[in-house]
Design an enzyme around this catalytic site. Structure first.
Site, PDB file in Angstrom:
ATOM      1  N   LYS A   1      -9.821   3.801   3.710  1.00 55.23           N
ATOM      2  CA  LYS A   1     -10.607   2.561   4.429  1.00 55.23           C
ATOM      3  C   LYS A   1     -12.081   2.662   3.904  1.00 55.23           C
ATOM      4  O   LYS A   1     -12.912   1.639   3.549  1.00 55.23           O
ATOM      5  CB  LYS A   1     -10.177   2.540   5.873  1.00 55.23           C
ATOM      6  CG  LYS A   1      -9.162   1.902   6.222  1.00 55.23           C
ATOM      7  CD  LYS A   1      -9.200   0.481   6.135  1.00 55.23           C
ATOM      8  CE  LYS A   1      -8.062  -0.323   6.421  1.00 55.23           C
ATOM      9  NZ  LYS A   1      -7.982  -1.811   6.186  1.00 55.23           N
TER      10      LYS A   1
ATOM     11  N   LYS B   1       2.468   1.784  -3.185  1.00 55.12           N
ATOM     12  CA  LYS B   1       3.299   1.229  -1.676  1.00 55.12           C
ATOM     13  C   LYS B   1       3.146  -0.415  -1.886  1.00 55.12           C
ATOM     14  O   LYS B   1       1.773  -0.718  -2.177  1.00 55.12           O
ATOM     15  CB  LYS B   1       3.176   2.003  -0.594  1.00 55.12           C
ATOM     16  CG  LYS B   1       1.931   1.765   0.008  1.00 55.12           C
ATOM     17  CD  LYS B   1       1.652   1.971   1.459  1.00 55.12           C
ATOM     18  CE  LYS B   1       0.345   1.316   1.908  1.00 55.12           C
ATOM     19  NZ  LYS B   1       0.182   1.587   3.182  1.00 55.12           N
TER      20      LYS B   1
ATOM     21  N   LYS C   1      -0.494  -5.694   1.430  1.00 51.97           N
ATOM     22  CA  LYS C   1      -1.465  -6.784   1.215  1.00 51.97           C
ATOM     23  C   LYS C   1      -2.527  -6.435   0.525  1.00 51.97           C
ATOM     24  O   LYS C   1      -3.028  -7.158  -0.422  1.00 51.97           O
ATOM     25  CB  LYS C   1      -1.516  -7.361   2.571  1.00 51.97           C
ATOM     26  CG  LYS C   1      -2.004  -8.887   2.332  1.00 51.97           C
ATOM     27  CD  LYS C   1      -2.514  -9.452   3.545  1.00 51.97           C
ATOM     28  CE  LYS C   1      -3.411 -10.903   3.200  1.00 51.97           C
ATOM     29  NZ  LYS C   1      -3.969 -11.395   4.652  1.00 51.97           N
TER      30      LYS C   1
HETATM   31  P1  AMP Z   1       0.880  -2.837   8.672  1.00 46.11           P
HETATM   32  O1  AMP Z   1       1.132  -4.138   8.394  1.00 46.11           O
HETATM   33  O2  AMP Z   1       0.177  -1.919   8.076  1.00 46.11           O
HETATM   34  O3  AMP Z   1       0.558  -2.927  10.329  1.00 46.11           O
HETATM   35  O4  AMP Z   1       2.452  -2.204   8.726  1.00 46.11           O
HETATM   36  C1  AMP Z   1       3.424  -2.403   9.684  1.00 46.11           C
HETATM   37  C2  AMP Z   1       4.619  -1.604   9.545  1.00 46.11           C
HETATM   38  O5  AMP Z   1       5.250  -1.843   8.272  1.00 46.11           O
HETATM   39  C3  AMP Z   1       4.059  -0.033   9.679  1.00 46.11           C
HETATM   40  O6  AMP Z   1       5.251   0.551  10.409  1.00 46.11           O
HETATM   41  C4  AMP Z   1       4.139   0.347   8.156  1.00 46.11           C
HETATM   42  O7  AMP Z   1       4.234   1.913   8.213  1.00 46.11           O
HETATM   43  C5  AMP Z   1       5.090  -0.541   7.699  1.00 46.11           C
HETATM   44  N1  AMP Z   1       5.017  -0.769   6.041  1.00 46.11           N
HETATM   45  C6  AMP Z   1       4.075  -1.271   5.508  1.00 46.11           C
HETATM   46  N2  AMP Z   1       3.940  -1.355   4.432  1.00 46.11           N
HETATM   47  C7  AMP Z   1       5.184  -0.299   3.844  1.00 46.11           C
HETATM   48  C8  AMP Z   1       5.562  -0.219   2.685  1.00 46.11           C
HETATM   49  N3  AMP Z   1       5.254  -0.648   1.344  1.00 46.11           N
HETATM   50  N4  AMP Z   1       6.953   0.655   2.777  1.00 46.11           N
HETATM   51  C9  AMP Z   1       7.446   0.613   3.959  1.00 46.11           C
HETATM   52  N5  AMP Z   1       7.130   0.414   5.097  1.00 46.11           N
HETATM   53  C10 AMP Z   1       5.882   0.025   5.151  1.00 46.11           C
END
Ligand code: AMP
Ligand code: TRP
Length: 339
Positions: free
Chosen positions: A128, A208, A211
């Site tokens: 970040k 990975k 967004k």
């Molecule tokens: P976030 O949008 O960062 O709050 O992520 C929401 C959930 O999705 C969290 O549990 C992340 O670990 C999971 N997540 C986000 N991106 C990925 C990815 N590329 N592969 C697997 N899990 C993901």
């Protein structure tokens, strides 16, 4: 750091008294395939077996989102997305973090047992700092302490997340241990629960899906957008000629096929023998993803059109959690000498 990972028991092995699970998700504006395959599928599955609490973490989002109306809109959209993907308010509690402000009080208390050095070495903090060098606010540093508070305020022991959250979960466990050393046993040590797709790669096939990297496949996008995103995917970069054999083990498109049909091995065989080309395999994946999410997309559009329904569910969720949060806070305040 390695996170302790709990394999979620099959229904037949589920414990008699249901363990509590908790997870949080940022109101980021879209749900992509990584969110669904990496975490949300587990939210849905586990709500039938456990006492499940799911939280849209708007306090966390404030570390990067500073537009009030946008935050409110994205919070509603994330709630509608989770409900459309199968969260059932009869079987889980869905709420917005800031509707239970006790989370921030507990975060402050946990901050007093957390060495700054643990926070400074957190990989997401380092990322970040690079992503937003002009806005390295204290919330970014303290982020994992609030995350630990989210989980332990409900004494949850299992946390369905993607692999990118493993370091945060390990930190939550360390914070719990630090609290126990000073004030005595109080919370379970939370364990991560991963899906079969703990890291979903983005359309670039290397990083990975995320967004902020612009490499997503968005599950509620219009069919033509999903098709464009899938067709832009990087496949096996060593397969140059149509007649070259493909390597499904390292091809992201082939890997994603595993989650969208029982015949993925046949698809892999077609690639290996060069019977099918990458373009065909991508077109098929796009069709399947669009078909798979069509009913959820319809439900999402319905929910977005009636925000009062979604808001009612969120209010009810936060109200339901009030006694549990109050009980933990009373215990913690007492143990720390505040009452
Ligand atoms: P976030 O949008 O960062 O709050 O992520 C929401 C959930 O999705 C969290 O549990 C992340 O670990 C999971 N997540 C986000 N991106 C990925 C990815 N590329 N592969 C697997 N899990 C993901
Ligand atoms: N940090 C998580 C993410 O970015 C979101 C989150 C906040 C969370 N609090 C949590 C996840 C508690 C699990 C448990 O995805």
């Amino acid at each position: 750091m390695t996170a302790a990972v709990a394999a979620a028991p099959a229904p037949s092995e589920a414990p008699a008294s249901r363990a509590r699970i908790f997870s949080g998700i940022q109101p980021s504006g879209i749900v992509h395939l990584g969110n669904d395959l990496g975490a949300i599928r587990n939210y849905v599955r586990l709500q039938w077996e456990y006492e499940a609490i799911y939280c849209i973490v708007d306090y966390h989002a404030l570390t990067s989102t500073h537009e009030p109306e946008l935050l409110r809109q994205r919070t509603r959209e994330m709630a509608a997305s989770l409900l459309a993907l199968g969260l059932d308010p009869e079987h889980c509690t869905l709420f917005v973090q800031s509707h239970r402000p006790e989370h921030t009080e507990l975060a402050w208390l946990l901050a007093t047992v957390t060495p700054v050095s643990w926070l400074e070495r957190t990989p997401t903090y380092k990322e970040k700092r690079e992503q937003q060098p002009h806005d390295i606010n204290d919330g970014l540093l303290t982020y994992p302490v609030l995350q630990a508070a989210d989980i332990v305020i409900y004494k949850a022991s299992l946390v369905p997340v993607g692999k990118d959250q493993a370091a945060h979960l390990e930190l939550s466990r360390e914070i719990v241990r630090a609290f126990h050393n000073r004030y005595g046993e109080t919370f379970p040590e939370p364990q991560a629960v991963f899906t079969e797709a703990p890291v979903v790669l983005g359309t670039d096939g290397v990083r990975k899906m995320s967004k902020s990297l612009g490499n997503t496949i968005d599950v509620f996008a219009a069919p033509e957008v999903i098709r464009k995103q899938v067709m832009s995917m990087v496949t096996d970069t060593k397969r140059i000629l149509r007649t070259d054999p493909g390597r499904p083990e390292i091809c992201n498109v082939c890997q994603l096929h595993r989650f969208f049909g029982p015949d993925y091995e046949e698809i892999w065989e077609g690639e290996r023998s060069a019977r099918t080309g990458c373009v065909d395999t991508k077109a098929l994946l796009a069709d399947r993803i669009i078909r798979h999410y069509a009913p959820a997309r319809e439900k999402y559009l319905e929910l977005i059109a009636s925000p009062e329904r979604v808001e009612g569910t969120l209010e009810e969720g936060a109200d339901r959690l009030r006694p549990m949060a109050a009980e933990t806070m009373a215990e913690v305040r007492q143990k720390m000498g505040l009452r």
